[in-house]
Design an enzyme around this catalytic site. Sequence first.
Site, PDB file in Angstrom:
ATOM      1  N   ARG A  24       0.841  -1.214  -0.146  1.00  0.00           N
ATOM      2  CA  ARG A  24      -0.015  -0.039   0.062  1.00  0.00           C
ATOM      3  C   ARG A  24       0.815   1.476   0.152  1.00  0.00           C
ATOM      4  O   ARG A  24       2.042   1.366   0.420  1.00  0.00           O
ATOM      5  CB  ARG A  24      -0.688  -0.046   1.137  1.00  0.00           C
ATOM      6  CG  ARG A  24      -0.010  -0.154   2.621  1.00  0.00           C
ATOM      7  CD  ARG A  24      -1.077  -0.021   3.747  1.00  0.00           C
ATOM      8  NE  ARG A  24      -0.080  -0.025   4.852  1.00  0.00           N
ATOM      9  CZ  ARG A  24      -0.631   0.555   6.066  1.00  0.00           C
ATOM     10  NH1 ARG A  24      -1.557   1.102   6.071  1.00  0.00           N
ATOM     11  NH2 ARG A  24       0.225   0.282   6.966  1.00  0.00           N
ATOM     12  N   THR A 135      11.780   3.070   9.222  1.00  0.00           N
ATOM     13  CA  THR A 135      11.408   2.446   8.055  1.00  0.00           C
ATOM     14  C   THR A 135      11.995   3.097   6.681  1.00  0.00           C
ATOM     15  O   THR A 135      11.568   4.443   6.558  1.00  0.00           O
ATOM     16  CB  THR A 135       9.832   2.062   7.759  1.00  0.00           C
ATOM     17  OG1 THR A 135       9.581   1.198   9.146  1.00  0.00           O
ATOM     18  CG2 THR A 135       9.570   1.450   6.523  1.00  0.00           C
ATOM     19  N   LYS A 160      14.949  -0.191   8.531  1.00  0.00           N
ATOM     20  CA  LYS A 160      14.257  -1.383   7.810  1.00  0.00           C
ATOM     21  C   LYS A 160      13.753  -1.155   6.616  1.00  0.00           C
ATOM     22  O   LYS A 160      13.295  -0.089   6.249  1.00  0.00           O
ATOM     23  CB  LYS A 160      13.115  -1.623   8.821  1.00  0.00           C
ATOM     24  CG  LYS A 160      12.187  -2.607   8.336  1.00  0.00           C
ATOM     25  CD  LYS A 160      11.092  -3.180   9.164  1.00  0.00           C
ATOM     26  CE  LYS A 160       9.734  -3.205   9.048  1.00  0.00           C
ATOM     27  NZ  LYS A 160       8.975  -3.852   9.850  1.00  0.00           N
ATOM     28  N   LYS A 162      11.867  -1.620   3.133  1.00  0.00           N
ATOM     29  CA  LYS A 162      10.728  -2.110   2.316  1.00  0.00           C
ATOM     30  C   LYS A 162      11.444  -2.564   1.109  1.00  0.00           C
ATOM     31  O   LYS A 162      11.957  -1.984   0.384  1.00  0.00           O
ATOM     32  CB  LYS A 162       9.494  -1.157   2.229  1.00  0.00           C
ATOM     33  CG  LYS A 162       8.906  -0.790   3.567  1.00  0.00           C
ATOM     34  CD  LYS A 162       8.020  -1.915   4.251  1.00  0.00           C
ATOM     35  CE  LYS A 162       7.536  -1.628   5.466  1.00  0.00           C
ATOM     36  NZ  LYS A 162       6.686  -2.676   6.202  1.00  0.00           N
ATOM     37  N   ASP A 190      12.015  -5.841   4.880  1.00  0.00           N
ATOM     38  CA  ASP A 190      10.649  -6.367   5.044  1.00  0.00           C
ATOM     39  C   ASP A 190      10.038  -6.524   3.610  1.00  0.00           C
ATOM     40  O   ASP A 190       9.841  -5.288   2.812  1.00  0.00           O
ATOM     41  CB  ASP A 190       9.961  -5.363   5.707  1.00  0.00           C
ATOM     42  CG  ASP A 190       8.600  -5.848   6.009  1.00  0.00           C
ATOM     43  OD1 ASP A 190       7.869  -6.766   5.585  1.00  0.00           O
ATOM     44  OD2 ASP A 190       7.627  -5.143   6.850  1.00  0.00           O
ATOM     45  N   GLU A 218      12.008 -10.227   6.622  1.00  0.00           N
ATOM     46  CA  GLU A 218      10.584 -10.061   7.286  1.00  0.00           C
ATOM     47  C   GLU A 218       9.622 -10.449   6.206  1.00  0.00           C
ATOM     48  O   GLU A 218       9.438 -10.094   5.129  1.00  0.00           O
ATOM     49  CB  GLU A 218      10.427  -8.864   7.940  1.00  0.00           C
ATOM     50  CG  GLU A 218       8.970  -8.552   8.661  1.00  0.00           C
ATOM     51  CD  GLU A 218       8.859  -7.354   9.338  1.00  0.00           C
ATOM     52  OE1 GLU A 218       9.747  -6.731   9.445  1.00  0.00           O
ATOM     53  OE2 GLU A 218       7.607  -7.000   9.696  1.00  0.00           O
ATOM     54  N   ASP A 243       5.753 -11.870  10.257  1.00  0.00           N
ATOM     55  CA  ASP A 243       4.818 -10.738  10.754  1.00  0.00           C
ATOM     56  C   ASP A 243       3.359 -11.003  10.380  1.00  0.00           C
ATOM     57  O   ASP A 243       2.501 -11.379  11.051  1.00  0.00           O
ATOM     58  CB  ASP A 243       5.170  -9.390   9.864  1.00  0.00           C
ATOM     59  CG  ASP A 243       4.524  -8.136  10.315  1.00  0.00           C
ATOM     60  OD1 ASP A 243       3.662  -8.134  11.203  1.00  0.00           O
ATOM     61  OD2 ASP A 243       4.790  -7.083   9.729  1.00  0.00           O
ATOM     62  N   LYS A 267       2.510  -7.317  17.010  1.00  0.00           N
ATOM     63  CA  LYS A 267       1.794  -6.001  16.872  1.00  0.00           C
ATOM     64  C   LYS A 267       0.505  -5.962  17.516  1.00  0.00           C
ATOM     65  O   LYS A 267      -0.376  -6.757  17.387  1.00  0.00           O
ATOM     66  CB  LYS A 267       1.624  -5.692  15.262  1.00  0.00           C
ATOM     67  CG  LYS A 267       2.727  -5.270  14.409  1.00  0.00           C
ATOM     68  CD  LYS A 267       2.451  -5.209  13.028  1.00  0.00           C
ATOM     69  CE  LYS A 267       3.973  -4.952  12.312  1.00  0.00           C
ATOM     70  NZ  LYS A 267       3.870  -4.866  10.731  1.00  0.00           N
ATOM     71  N   CYS A 295       4.706  -1.861  14.962  1.00  0.00           N
ATOM     72  CA  CYS A 295       3.355  -1.321  14.752  1.00  0.00           C
ATOM     73  C   CYS A 295       2.834  -0.780  13.512  1.00  0.00           C
ATOM     74  O   CYS A 295       3.420  -1.336  12.633  1.00  0.00           O
ATOM     75  CB  CYS A 295       3.435   0.240  15.599  1.00  0.00           C
ATOM     76  SG  CYS A 295       4.707   1.223  14.534  1.00  0.00           S
ATOM     77  N   ASP A 320      10.560  -1.864  16.261  1.00  0.00           N
ATOM     78  CA  ASP A 320      10.070  -1.211  14.922  1.00  0.00           C
ATOM     79  C   ASP A 320       8.986  -0.349  15.368  1.00  0.00           C
ATOM     80  O   ASP A 320       7.843  -0.517  15.013  1.00  0.00           O
ATOM     81  CB  ASP A 320       9.736  -2.031  14.112  1.00  0.00           C
ATOM     82  CG  ASP A 320       9.309  -1.666  12.595  1.00  0.00           C
ATOM     83  OD1 ASP A 320       9.685  -0.529  12.294  1.00  0.00           O
ATOM     84  OD2 ASP A 320       8.551  -2.145  11.943  1.00  0.00           O
ATOM     85  N   ASP A 322       8.144   3.030  14.749  1.00  0.00           N
ATOM     86  CA  ASP A 322       8.856   4.145  14.043  1.00  0.00           C
ATOM     87  C   ASP A 322       7.445   5.211  13.639  1.00  0.00           C
ATOM     88  O   ASP A 322       7.875   6.426  13.052  1.00  0.00           O
ATOM     89  CB  ASP A 322       9.777   4.057  13.020  1.00  0.00           C
ATOM     90  CG  ASP A 322       9.096   3.161  11.908  1.00  0.00           C
ATOM     91  OD1 ASP A 322       8.071   2.684  11.869  1.00  0.00           O
ATOM     92  OD2 ASP A 322       9.657   3.084  10.863  1.00  0.00           O
TER      93      ASP A 322
END
Length: 362
Positions: A24, A135, A160, A162, A190, A218, A243, A267, A295, A320, A322
């Site tokens: 997304r 991230t 981290k 993406k 991730d 991840e 995750d 989470k 989160c 994580d 952030d």
Amino acid sequence: MIVTGIRTGIVSIPLRKPFKTALRTLEHLRSVIVAIDTDTGAIGWGEAPPTGAVTGDSLGGIRGAIHEFIAPRLKGCDVNRLDETLDVLDGACVRNTSAKAAVDIALHDLFGKLHGVPLHRLFGGRRPRIESDLTISVNSPEEMARDAREAVGRGFRILKSKVGKDPALDIARIRAVREAVGPDVVLRLDANQGWMPREAIAIMRTLEEAKLGIELVEQPVAAHDLEGLREVRRAIATPVMADESVFSGLDAERLIALGAADFLNIKLMKSGGLRGALRICALAELHGLPCFMGCMMESRLAVTAAAHLACGRGIITRYDLDSPMLCAADPVRGGVTIDGPWLTVPEAPGLGIEGIDGVAWD
Ligand code: MG
């Protein structure tokens, strides 16, 4: 302390820049804020952002679940009998983990206030502060390298990144980020379910051969594909973290039995709140499997709840948290203190939240 009602409102906070994952793109953080009223006048604070791509929740769905299913059952419940009241919350409807998380957080806040205890002490009081990663969204290799350099300039030592939108580009992205930040920054990946198992193995082996120093990867494959996750874990040297595959304690149990993950990412919006998260911690503690505290795109309110848990339990070794650091504004008063990558939990009772500005209540 008796629950007399539940109010919900919506807060909208602009992000510093669009947040992009394999699933997304977001330009604002939009979240449901929950206030539980009690007969003592104490207010319990909670929050749930909708994460349609992961939990299936929407702003309207979260509020609907709270007002139609949860609030009527919870009215009259005793906060001091927390475990029983949380059973009522769990039994109000199936799924709806984000709605339940918001209410579960607010009930824990009230329980802490009632007994004059900050939540991190209630959970075990392991440490007073934690260091979060930041991230880096999926973009061109050049833009990701720029973002990574800027993050290191802000004091972050753990990034981290993406990945997972385009396997061929992913390798260039990671190479660019590593070259931009040098060898000492911890770099985790991730993929947000973006790869097929075979792709994941090929990409990760290439990154391993290039010695890009990846701490862990991840959720390389689809959430439901636990066998695929195990296949990847067995084929590569880099540790694998689950995750989207782990919402509940039952999911954690399955992953542990299969040997499908090296780390679990907890989470609150997946676990239905703090009690569900504590169940995952208990299993992870029994099996010696270290956990992440993660989160969704949460304001500092829900992140304060996550920070209390992460500071409370020793098994949560990586952080994580952030999302408030990705925001261009912070309407939350009180709660966790953020200084660069460091989050320090308050010693005030409960969450330590004083309130939140700019909420559009009913
Ligand atoms: Mg993730």
